[in-house]
Design a protein around this motif. Sequence first.
Motif, mmCIF file in Angstrom:
data_model
loop_
_atom_site.group_PDB
_atom_site.id
_atom_site.type_symbol
_atom_site.label_atom_id
_atom_site.label_comp_id
_atom_site.label_asym_id
_atom_site.label_seq_id
_atom_site.Cartn_x
_atom_site.Cartn_y
_atom_site.Cartn_z
ATOM 1 N N ILE A 115 0.873 -1.177 0.000
ATOM 2 C CA ILE A 115 0.000 0.000 0.000
ATOM 3 C C ILE A 115 0.907 1.224 0.000
ATOM 4 C CG2 ILE A 115 -1.761 1.306 1.254
ATOM 5 C CD1 ILE A 115 -2.816 -1.256 2.384
ATOM 6 N N ARG A 141 -4.408 -3.272 5.264
ATOM 7 C CA ARG A 141 -2.956 -3.311 5.485
ATOM 8 C C ARG A 141 -2.334 -4.362 4.568
ATOM 9 N NH1 ARG A 141 -4.091 0.670 7.488
ATOM 10 N NH2 ARG A 141 -4.086 1.322 9.655
ATOM 11 N N ALA A 142 -1.030 -4.239 4.324
ATOM 12 C CA ALA A 142 -0.314 -5.296 3.609
ATOM 13 C C ALA A 142 -0.549 -6.606 4.366
ATOM 14 C CB ALA A 142 1.164 -4.969 3.532
ATOM 15 N N SER A 154 -3.501 -8.147 4.233
ATOM 16 C CA SER A 154 -4.956 -8.351 4.279
ATOM 17 C C SER A 154 -5.399 -9.136 3.047
ATOM 18 C CB SER A 154 -5.704 -7.019 4.255
ATOM 19 O OG SER A 154 -5.368 -6.206 5.344
#
Length: 308
Positions: free
Chosen positions: A8, A83-84, A86
């Motif tokens: 992200i 978030r990374a 997810s």
Amino acid sequence: MPLVVSEIVHETPDIVSIRMRKADGSPLPAWQPGAHVDLQLITRHERQYSLCGDPRDTASYRIAVRREELSRGGSHYIHAFLRAGSTVWVRPPRNLFELGDASAYLLLAAGIGVTPILAMARHLASIGADWRMIVAARTPDGVAFADEIAALGERASVHVSGERGRLDLATVVGDIAPGTDVYACGPAAFTDALLTLAPTLPEGSGIHLERFEPRRREFGPDEPFTATAARSGVTVEVPASRSLRETLEGAGVAVTGSCLRGVCGSCAVPVLDGAVEHRDSLTVDDDARVMYACVSRAREGSALVLDI
Ligand code: FES
């Protein structure tokens, strides 16, 4: 398909880009510039986002999401909680904004509308086409992917309206040569203003728009009407209070839907008979024989026969 968020990036104070991959790293379905994916979050919110990465990258998809003040939930969740690592659910890419053949291309974007336009510019540059791109933003820090735009060279430019005044679309469009097609994406005010310029285009030119907000138009009050799903052998009375899509679904005739606002095209239904009031933001010909069942209805006094 479930995908894992791998990255992200805050592209501007209000826009994040999100890169997604398969958990096992296997290749993703191919896509072409202009395509979008339907993204479903753990909150069950589903929205469409244009792909803005490189189609040659089969390992990941990239989208960008703007923080919306009046978020229907998806934008807020993405900015606040995604978030990374997810997991998100994504339908395979669909393209309702495909690049056609033209002798030249004018690509116009405002704000987050840069996403499909950037992918188009990169593609046109790679095939040596005659193209030009202008990306409009209110402030310099509101330009997403500024480095990538700059890397495209002098055919790509940024117009900051806070410094130079509003982009003069009439002049920009008035300059194009015959045979140039215009592709544009941005807020409703931007795309609506462009549509008013369609009659001024030179011969052999056309305007192609991608909307993420419905066109602003007025319609009369919703009236009940009859619709027959010919292949399913089902006839329904669509009440004033429900959409055609909801009513068909209640009668066991499934019609895909995503945006439910007439902008994504996923609920397209072929029409065999009857007069349609096209209330979507995709139809350009009032006599079109495809209707978008989430918002469009029968014209007053007409019954519809559908090829479903
Ligand atoms: S569900 Fe998107 S156009 Fe109907």
